[in-house]
Design an enzyme around this catalytic site. Structure first.
Site, PDB file in Angstrom:
ATOM      1  N   GLY A 197       0.789  -1.238   0.104  1.00 10.24           N
ATOM      2  CA  GLY A 197      -0.112   0.034   0.000  1.00 10.24           C
ATOM      3  C   GLY A 197       0.870   1.293   0.028  1.00 10.24           C
ATOM      4  CG  LEU A 253       6.644   1.065   1.694  1.00  8.88           C
ATOM      5  CD1 LEU A 253       6.064   1.411   0.044  1.00  8.88           C
ATOM      6  CD2 LEU A 253       7.882   0.251   1.670  1.00  8.88           C
ATOM      7  CD  GLU A 285      -0.988   2.395   2.570  1.00 11.21           C
ATOM      8  OE1 GLU A 285      -0.894   3.500   2.464  1.00 11.21           O
ATOM      9  OE2 GLU A 285      -0.335   1.489   3.076  1.00 11.21           O
TER      10      GLU A 285
END
Length: 186
Positions: A45, A96, A138
């Site tokens: 995501g 990330l 997300e």
């Protein structure tokens, strides 16, 4: 084109993002670039704030193979979570924007979400299991929240030095990143 991923500590990750419309400039290219960036970083995501844009856009791809079979792949524009149900379950999450840190996060297993896809078709979809979890993660990004916000006070204190190091760029990621506190070289 692969975009740099914004690291922990950048103010854009704490902004409640704004809705967009079908006239948003180069939206199709942005979506394509985000998928390329996410895949190159081995993510499942990616939200627009993670590439520096405070807009209500995120993508998800939990596809187990490169052809996308038996997986979940979606573009979410102006998403709203309408309902979260079920007994919360723990799962180790990462991000990330926060490389090398993974922690157990409690989330409910079912989520009812309203959103527009990349063709501006409205959807209301009930998701369960892993797709629901990734969408919640997300969605938190477009609400200005990070998975580390769910951790207890003690755990946050134990991670503080690692999080500060990420902000300064003192980390090695396998993908291009933008660090908010990295000193500029002269």
């Amino acid at each position: 084109m692969k975009l740099p991923i914004v690291a922990y500590g950048d103010p854009v990750l704490r902004k409640v993002c704004v809705s967009i419309d079908e006239n948003y400039p180069d939206l199709k290219k942005l979506i394509s670039d985000m998928f390329e960036t996410m895949h190159a970083a081995s993510g499942v995501g990616l939200a627009a704030p993670q590439v520096g844009l405070p807009i209500r856009l995120f993508i998800v791809d939990t596809s187990p193979d490169e052809e996308g079979k038996d997986g979940f792949k979606r573009v979410f524009l102006n998403a709203k979570i309408l309902e979260e149900t079920g007994e919360p379950w723990a799962f180790t999450e990462g991000c990330l924007s926060i490389p090398e840190i993974r922690e157990d996060v409690m989330r409910k297993p079912n989520v009812l979400v309203e959103y527009y896809d990349e063709n501006w078709k409205r959807h209301e979809e009930l998701l369960t299991g892993m797709p629901a979890r990734v969408v919640q993660h997300e969605y938190d990004h477009i609400q200005g929240k990070l998975f580390t916000d769910t951790l207890g006070l003690l755990r946050k204190r134990l991670l503080k030095s690692k999080l500060d190091a990420i902000s300064r760029g003192e980390i090695r990621a396998e993908y291009k990143m933008k660090f908010p506190q990295q000193r500029r070289k002269r």
